[in-house]
Design a protein around this motif. Sequence first.
Motif, mmCIF file in Angstrom:
data_model
loop_
_atom_site.group_PDB
_atom_site.id
_atom_site.type_symbol
_atom_site.label_atom_id
_atom_site.label_comp_id
_atom_site.label_asym_id
_atom_site.label_seq_id
_atom_site.Cartn_x
_atom_site.Cartn_y
_atom_site.Cartn_z
ATOM 1 N N ILE A 296 0.837 -1.209 0.000
ATOM 2 C CA ILE A 296 0.000 0.000 0.000
ATOM 3 C C ILE A 296 0.872 1.259 0.000
ATOM 4 C CG2 ILE A 296 -1.635 1.362 1.369
ATOM 5 C CD1 ILE A 296 -2.844 -1.291 2.331
ATOM 6 N N ILE A 297 1.881 1.285 0.871
ATOM 7 C CA ILE A 297 2.748 2.459 0.964
ATOM 8 C C ILE A 297 3.554 2.646 -0.315
ATOM 9 C CG2 ILE A 297 4.766 3.420 2.152
ATOM 10 C CD1 ILE A 297 3.676 2.305 4.740
ATOM 11 N N MET A 298 4.066 1.551 -0.882
ATOM 12 C CA MET A 298 4.832 1.647 -2.126
ATOM 13 C C MET A 298 3.959 2.151 -3.269
ATOM 14 S SD MET A 298 8.029 1.017 -1.788
ATOM 15 C CE MET A 298 8.475 0.730 -3.496
ATOM 16 N N ALA A 299 2.722 1.662 -3.338
ATOM 17 C CA ALA A 299 1.817 2.108 -4.402
ATOM 18 C C ALA A 299 1.484 3.588 -4.244
ATOM 19 C CB ALA A 299 0.543 1.268 -4.385
ATOM 20 N N LEU A 300 1.200 4.010 -3.013
ATOM 21 C CA LEU A 300 0.885 5.410 -2.759
ATOM 22 C C LEU A 300 2.075 6.310 -3.084
ATOM 23 C CD1 LEU A 300 -1.024 7.586 -1.611
ATOM 24 C CD2 LEU A 300 -0.122 7.053 0.659
ATOM 25 N N THR A 301 3.272 5.891 -2.671
ATOM 26 C CA THR A 301 4.474 6.672 -2.957
ATOM 27 C C THR A 301 4.725 6.763 -4.455
ATOM 28 O OG1 THR A 301 5.424 5.909 -0.862
ATOM 29 C CG2 THR A 301 6.922 6.906 -2.444
ATOM 30 N N ALA A 302 4.496 5.660 -5.165
ATOM 31 C CA ALA A 302 4.679 5.665 -6.625
ATOM 32 C C ALA A 302 3.722 6.638 -7.292
ATOM 33 C CB ALA A 302 4.478 4.251 -7.170
ATOM 34 N N VAL A 303 2.461 6.663 -6.836
ATOM 35 C CA VAL A 303 1.473 7.598 -7.401
ATOM 36 C C VAL A 303 1.912 9.042 -7.163
ATOM 37 C CG1 VAL A 303 -0.892 8.443 -7.169
ATOM 38 C CG2 VAL A 303 -0.452 5.982 -7.229
ATOM 39 N N ILE A 304 2.401 9.326 -5.948
ATOM 40 C CA ILE A 304 2.844 10.686 -5.635
ATOM 41 C C ILE A 304 4.020 11.082 -6.524
ATOM 42 C CG2 ILE A 304 3.845 12.171 -3.856
ATOM 43 C CD1 ILE A 304 2.310 10.536 -1.783
ATOM 44 N N PHE A 305 4.972 10.161 -6.725
ATOM 45 C CA PHE A 305 6.132 10.453 -7.563
ATOM 46 C C PHE A 305 5.728 10.671 -9.014
ATOM 47 C CE2 PHE A 305 8.906 9.297 -4.115
ATOM 48 C CZ PHE A 305 10.114 9.929 -4.413
ATOM 49 N N ILE A 306 4.804 9.852 -9.512
ATOM 50 C CA ILE A 306 4.389 9.980 -10.910
ATOM 51 C C ILE A 306 3.658 11.302 -11.143
ATOM 52 C CG2 ILE A 306 2.860 9.015 -12.671
ATOM 53 C CD1 ILE A 306 3.501 6.228 -11.465
ATOM 54 N N THR A 307 2.753 11.660 -10.231
ATOM 55 C CA THR A 307 1.994 12.902 -10.396
ATOM 56 C C THR A 307 2.820 14.146 -10.083
ATOM 57 O OG1 THR A 307 1.166 12.690 -8.118
ATOM 58 C CG2 THR A 307 -0.188 11.759 -9.880
ATOM 59 N N SER A 308 3.957 13.980 -9.400
ATOM 60 C CA SER A 308 4.763 15.147 -9.030
ATOM 61 C C SER A 308 5.311 15.896 -10.242
ATOM 62 C CB SER A 308 5.923 14.717 -8.125
ATOM 63 O OG SER A 308 6.847 13.898 -8.840
#
Length: 317
Positions: A296-308
């Motif tokens: 869950i944390i890895m997926a959330l972090t990946a989404v934040i990085f992609i949208t950044s």
Amino acid sequence: MKQEIKNEQINTAVHAPVVAKQRKKLTKSSSIPGWLFASPWIIGLVLFYAFPLFSSIYYSFTTYSILQPGEFVGLENYYKLFNDELFWKSIYNTVYFAVFFVPLSIIIGVALAMMLNMKVKGMAIYRTIFFLPTLVPQVALAVLWMWLLNPGFGLVNSLLDVVGIPGPNWLGSELWSKPSLILMSLWAIGQPVIIYLAGLGDIPNELYEAAEVDGANWFQKTISVTLPLLTPVIFFNLVMGSIGAFQQFTLPYTMTQGQGTPANSLTFYVMYLYDNAFKFFKMGYASAMAWILFVIIMALTAVIFITSKRWVHYQGK
């Protein structure tokens, strides 16, 4: 002259492999002290991080319980988790906290940093005051706020009574328990504020002067200059805040003595994981929970990085 050049080339070609071997030996011998100095850290990394990490993957497919080695059960732990009502309740509580706490911490943190960045006499004292709650241990913080939010004699309800507002049963109500925890956590956001202050100090004054020349007021400078150039710092605090929110443990555990009351409204994911591991000794079950949290944390972090890429702006780009 040509003959001498040829002789030098021949000597170089003959001795080159020997020189290369000597250099390799010197490199190996000089690297030995470095490996020796780094060996305590490497051993600690393997024993206390790598080995438990890979062991937990295996244990998540077993019934391991510390007292017994357990048996391999495949995906049974994960199947039980998805049919566990308290598991889903803990996820709801954790997501609720993260959804409200992380944005509020960013908004309030940036606002406080901008106020503490003003050129006012004695600003160092004000900055220290806002940072002090960060130094309070989490257990002491929980005890302090349990007293402040007490429905009978708490300071918060006493102040509300003065203005004619009946104070709720903060920690004893299923409706108000999580907002109370969010309030406590927001009281100790001094560390992100310091990071925002550092980001504000890195913004060139020339940009503000250019905005003033163009006739921009305070609000326009904030929207057009401050916030865009502060987005790298906001991005960092967003990632760290999200990870920390999903690992919330000490405050709710201390306030409820590990019970998650009322009605499990303060049973957070890591609390439930801890209970399964160290109260019920269901290490296999807890390992499965740990890996679900990791995903869950890895997926959330990946989404934040992609949208950044769409909203984070760096100076010079």
